[in-house]
Design a protein around this motif. Structure first.
Motif, PDB file in Angstrom:
ATOM      1  N   PRO A  12       0.797  -1.231   0.000  1.00 56.16           N
ATOM      2  CA  PRO A  12       0.000   0.000   0.000  1.00 56.16           C
ATOM      3  C   PRO A  12       0.831   1.284   0.000  1.00 56.16           C
ATOM      4  O   PRO A  12       0.349   2.328  -0.435  1.00 56.16           O
ATOM      5  CB  PRO A  12      -0.828  -0.112   1.285  1.00 56.16           C
ATOM      6  N   ARG A  13       2.067   1.201   0.465  1.00 64.25           N
ATOM      7  CA  ARG A  13       2.935   2.390   0.446  1.00 64.25           C
ATOM      8  C   ARG A  13       4.000   2.326  -0.644  1.00 64.25           C
ATOM      9  O   ARG A  13       4.920   3.128  -0.662  1.00 64.25           O
ATOM     10  CB  ARG A  13       3.563   2.596   1.812  1.00 64.25           C
ATOM     11  N   GLY A  14       3.874   1.365  -1.547  1.00 64.04           N
ATOM     12  CA  GLY A  14       4.740   1.285  -2.712  1.00 64.04           C
ATOM     13  C   GLY A  14       4.038   1.925  -3.896  1.00 64.04           C
ATOM     14  O   GLY A  14       2.827   2.132  -3.871  1.00 64.04           O
ATOM     15  N   LEU A  15       4.775   2.242  -4.941  1.00 66.33           N
ATOM     16  CA  LEU A  15       4.197   2.863  -6.122  1.00 66.33           C
ATOM     17  C   LEU A  15       4.747   2.164  -7.362  1.00 66.33           C
ATOM     18  O   LEU A  15       5.949   2.191  -7.613  1.00 66.33           O
ATOM     19  CB  LEU A  15       4.529   4.358  -6.159  1.00 66.33           C
ATOM     20  N   CYS A  16       3.863   1.511  -8.102  1.00 62.86           N
ATOM     21  CA  CYS A  16       4.247   0.839  -9.341  1.00 62.86           C
ATOM     22  C   CYS A  16       3.405   1.408 -10.463  1.00 62.86           C
ATOM     23  O   CYS A  16       2.214   1.107 -10.576  1.00 62.86           O
ATOM     24  CB  CYS A  16       4.059  -0.672  -9.216  1.00 62.86           C
ATOM     25  N   GLU A  17       4.016   2.255 -11.309  1.00 65.02           N
ATOM     26  CA  GLU A  17       3.304   2.921 -12.399  1.00 65.02           C
ATOM     27  C   GLU A  17       3.502   2.229 -13.748  1.00 65.02           C
ATOM     28  O   GLU A  17       2.923   2.645 -14.730  1.00 65.02           O
ATOM     29  CB  GLU A  17       3.769   4.370 -12.491  1.00 65.02           C
ATOM     30  N   SER A  18       4.319   1.185 -13.784  1.00 69.64           N
ATOM     31  CA  SER A  18       4.562   0.479 -15.032  1.00 69.64           C
ATOM     32  C   SER A  18       3.487  -0.571 -15.260  1.00 69.64           C
ATOM     33  O   SER A  18       3.037  -1.223 -14.321  1.00 69.64           O
ATOM     34  CB  SER A  18       5.936  -0.206 -14.993  1.00 69.64           C
ATOM     35  N   ASP A  19       3.116  -0.747 -16.520  1.00 66.33           N
ATOM     36  CA  ASP A  19       2.186  -1.826 -16.852  1.00 66.33           C
ATOM     37  C   ASP A  19       2.932  -3.007 -17.475  1.00 66.33           C
ATOM     38  O   ASP A  19       2.334  -3.909 -18.044  1.00 66.33           O
ATOM     39  CB  ASP A  19       1.066  -1.328 -17.778  1.00 66.33           C
ATOM     40  N   GLU A  20       4.272  -3.004 -17.332  1.00 67.47           N
ATOM     41  CA  GLU A  20       5.100  -4.095 -17.838  1.00 67.47           C
ATOM     42  C   GLU A  20       5.825  -4.778 -16.680  1.00 67.47           C
ATOM     43  O   GLU A  20       7.052  -4.764 -16.590  1.00 67.47           O
ATOM     44  CB  GLU A  20       6.115  -3.566 -18.851  1.00 67.47           C
ATOM     45  N   VAL A  21       5.048  -5.369 -15.775  1.00 69.17           N
ATOM     46  CA  VAL A  21       5.587  -6.040 -14.600  1.00 69.17           C
ATOM     47  C   VAL A  21       5.029  -7.455 -14.579  1.00 69.17           C
ATOM     48  O   VAL A  21       3.813  -7.656 -14.657  1.00 69.17           O
ATOM     49  CB  VAL A  21       5.209  -5.289 -13.303  1.00 69.17           C
ATOM     50  N   GLY A  22       5.915  -8.448 -14.462  1.00 71.27           N
ATOM     51  CA  GLY A  22       5.517  -9.843 -14.527  1.00 71.27           C
ATOM     52  C   GLY A  22       4.855 -10.364 -13.271  1.00 71.27           C
ATOM     53  O   GLY A  22       5.083  -9.865 -12.159  1.00 71.27           O
ATOM     54  N   ALA A  23       4.065 -11.393 -13.447  1.00 74.39           N
ATOM     55  CA  ALA A  23       3.352 -12.034 -12.343  1.00 74.39           C
ATOM     56  C   ALA A  23       4.325 -12.524 -11.278  1.00 74.39           C
ATOM     57  O   ALA A  23       5.440 -12.957 -11.586  1.00 74.39           O
ATOM     58  CB  ALA A  23       2.528 -13.205 -12.874  1.00 74.39           C
ATOM     59  N   GLY A  24       3.897 -12.434 -10.042  1.00 76.71           N
ATOM     60  CA  GLY A  24       4.712 -12.895  -8.926  1.00 76.71           C
ATOM     61  C   GLY A  24       5.693 -11.863  -8.404  1.00 76.71           C
ATOM     62  O   GLY A  24       6.346 -12.076  -7.388  1.00 76.71           O
ATOM     63  N   THR A  25       5.801 -10.730  -9.073  1.00 78.60           N
ATOM     64  CA  THR A  25       6.708  -9.670  -8.621  1.00 78.60           C
ATOM     65  C   THR A  25       6.089  -8.941  -7.437  1.00 78.60           C
ATOM     66  O   THR A  25       4.886  -8.753  -7.361  1.00 78.60           O
ATOM     67  CB  THR A  25       7.023  -8.702  -9.774  1.00 78.60           C
ATOM     68  N   VAL A  27       6.480  -5.428  -5.029  1.00 79.25           N
ATOM     69  CA  VAL A  27       7.014  -4.074  -4.899  1.00 79.25           C
ATOM     70  C   VAL A  27       6.664  -3.610  -3.488  1.00 79.25           C
ATOM     71  O   VAL A  27       5.497  -3.449  -3.155  1.00 79.25           O
ATOM     72  CB  VAL A  27       6.415  -3.117  -5.954  1.00 79.25           C
ATOM     73  N   TRP A  28       7.674  -3.413  -2.659  1.00 79.18           N
ATOM     74  CA  TRP A  28       7.464  -3.153  -1.228  1.00 79.18           C
ATOM     75  C   TRP A  28       7.355  -1.660  -0.917  1.00 79.18           C
ATOM     76  O   TRP A  28       7.487  -0.819  -1.796  1.00 79.18           O
ATOM     77  CB  TRP A  28       8.566  -3.838  -0.417  1.00 79.18           C
ATOM     78  N   ALA A  29       7.158  -1.346   0.354  1.00 80.44           N
ATOM     79  CA  ALA A  29       6.895   0.026   0.816  1.00 80.44           C
ATOM     80  C   ALA A  29       7.979   0.992   0.351  1.00 80.44           C
ATOM     81  O   ALA A  29       9.168   0.691   0.402  1.00 80.44           O
ATOM     82  CB  ALA A  29       6.791   0.060   2.341  1.00 80.44           C
ATOM     83  N   PHE A  30       7.521   2.136  -0.129  1.00 85.77           N
ATOM     84  CA  PHE A  30       8.369   3.262  -0.523  1.00 85.77           C
ATOM     85  C   PHE A  30       9.238   2.966  -1.743  1.00 85.77           C
ATOM     86  O   PHE A  30      10.089   3.774  -2.109  1.00 85.77           O
ATOM     87  CB  PHE A  30       9.205   3.771   0.655  1.00 85.77           C
ATOM     88  N   ALA A  31       9.052   1.797  -2.368  1.00 84.27           N
ATOM     89  CA  ALA A  31       9.703   1.524  -3.652  1.00 84.27           C
ATOM     90  C   ALA A  31       8.887   2.210  -4.736  1.00 84.27           C
ATOM     91  O   ALA A  31       7.677   2.394  -4.594  1.00 84.27           O
ATOM     92  CB  ALA A  31       9.787   0.029  -3.905  1.00 84.27           C
ATOM     93  N   HIS A  32       9.555   2.592  -5.837  1.00 86.40           N
ATOM     94  CA  HIS A  32       8.879   3.298  -6.926  1.00 86.40           C
ATOM     95  C   HIS A  32       9.355   2.724  -8.252  1.00 86.40           C
ATOM     96  O   HIS A  32      10.554   2.756  -8.554  1.00 86.40           O
ATOM     97  CB  HIS A  32       9.188   4.789  -6.848  1.00 86.40           C
ATOM     98  N   VAL A  33       8.421   2.189  -9.025  1.00 86.12           N
ATOM     99  CA  VAL A  33       8.697   1.704 -10.377  1.00 86.12           C
ATOM    100  C   VAL A  33       7.973   2.646 -11.334  1.00 86.12           C
ATOM    101  O   VAL A  33       6.747   2.725 -11.322  1.00 86.12           O
ATOM    102  CB  VAL A  33       8.209   0.251 -10.559  1.00 86.12           C
ATOM    103  N   LEU A  34       8.736   3.372 -12.161  1.00 80.90           N
ATOM    104  CA  LEU A  34       8.155   4.374 -13.051  1.00 80.90           C
ATOM    105  C   LEU A  34       7.502   3.746 -14.277  1.00 80.90           C
ATOM    106  O   LEU A  34       7.838   2.618 -14.661  1.00 80.90           O
ATOM    107  CB  LEU A  34       9.237   5.356 -13.510  1.00 80.90           C
ATOM    108  N   PRO A  35       6.602   4.495 -14.925  1.00 79.76           N
ATOM    109  CA  PRO A  35       6.018   4.009 -16.182  1.00 79.76           C
ATOM    110  C   PRO A  35       7.145   3.776 -17.193  1.00 79.76           C
ATOM    111  O   PRO A  35       8.103   4.544 -17.253  1.00 79.76           O
ATOM    112  CB  PRO A  35       5.123   5.159 -16.650  1.00 79.76           C
ATOM    113  N   GLY A  36       7.017   2.709 -17.975  1.00 82.52           N
ATOM    114  CA  GLY A  36       8.034   2.420 -18.985  1.00 82.52           C
ATOM    115  C   GLY A  36       9.194   1.593 -18.485  1.00 82.52           C
ATOM    116  O   GLY A  36      10.032   1.170 -19.272  1.00 82.52           O
ATOM    117  N   ALA A  37       9.265   1.343 -17.185  1.00 83.62           N
ATOM    118  CA  ALA A  37      10.245   0.376 -16.679  1.00 83.62           C
ATOM    119  C   ALA A  37       9.705  -1.006 -16.998  1.00 83.62           C
ATOM    120  O   ALA A  37       8.493  -1.236 -16.940  1.00 83.62           O
ATOM    121  CB  ALA A  37      10.438   0.544 -15.178  1.00 83.62           C
ATOM    122  N   ARG A  38      10.590  -1.940 -17.337  1.00 86.64           N
ATOM    123  CA  ARG A  38      10.161  -3.321 -17.615  1.00 86.64           C
ATOM    124  C   ARG A  38      10.724  -4.224 -16.526  1.00 86.64           C
ATOM    125  O   ARG A  38      11.938  -4.285 -16.326  1.00 86.64           O
ATOM    126  CB  ARG A  38      10.642  -3.754 -18.992  1.00 86.64           C
TER     127      ARG A  38
END
Length: 193
Positions: A12-25, A27-38
């Motif tokens: 809930p405190r992580g941010l994943c803006e990419s739509d290219e993230v595989g199943a089972g991944t 993303v923990w608190a305060f981590a940030h994955v930007l759009p366009g990251a694979r």
């Protein structure tokens, strides 16, 4: 929580803006994955990590706390990035000069490589498969496959097995028994046939 693909956990405190993230991944608190990251399948992106647009992580990668993966960095499958690993992507940065992605230097970390806590990777290098950088290393040039490097700048100190154990003088692993031969040029080691 992000709406990234099915089977992706975002704290809930992580941010994943990419739509290219595989199943089972995860993303923990305060981590940030930007759009366009694979990001591949079954990765673990720990607290406070940052994965920028244009960065690529393969399957089963571990990105520990505080690690920064910038545009132009590609990590193949099963790469381990210890806490506070830092990649660069510009050899001559200036705040007043804006550069597009094509002007940035690329870095490749090959399958199964491990970078210890606090490793700094100066852009434009390739880190070979199953190479191992000791904590605090500053990597300024290519690292051969299975090489163990340490220091500032990082220099070769020996060889490591796929399992991570140091190899003896005959390039054999005392832990799992795997043997290796030195490849031609500066490619590093390959499995003994």
């Amino acid at each position: 929580m992000s709406t990234t693909g099915a089977g992706v956990f975002v704290h809930p405190r992580g941010l994943c803006e990419s739509d290219e993230v595989g199943a089972g991944t995860r993303v923990w608190a305060f981590a940030h994955v930007l759009p366009g990251a694979r990001v591949g399948r079954d990765c673990n992106i720990c607290d406070g990590a940052f994965v920028e647009t244009g960065a690529v992580l393969g399957d089963r990668c571990t990105v520990k706390n505080g690690t920064l993966v910038f545009a132009g960095v590609t990590c193949e499958d099963e790469v381990f990035l210890g806490p506070n690993v830092l990649f660069t992507n510009d050899l001559r940065p200036r705040a007043a000069i804006k550069k597009g992605p094509e002007a940035l230097a690329t870095t490749v970390v090959r399958r199964g490589a491990s970078l210890g806590a606090g490793t700094v990777v100066v852009c434009g290098v390739e880190i070979g498969a199953h190479a191992f950088a000791a904590a605090g290393s500053v990597i300024t040039k290519n690292v051969p496959a299975h090489a163990f490097v340490a220091g500032n700048p990082a220099v070769a100190k020996g060889w490591v097995c796929t399992c991570g154990d140091r190899l003896n003088e005959t390039l054999t692993c005392g832990d799992c028994g795997s043997g290796y031969t030195l490849s031609s040029g500066d490619q590093g080691l390959s499995p003994r046939r």
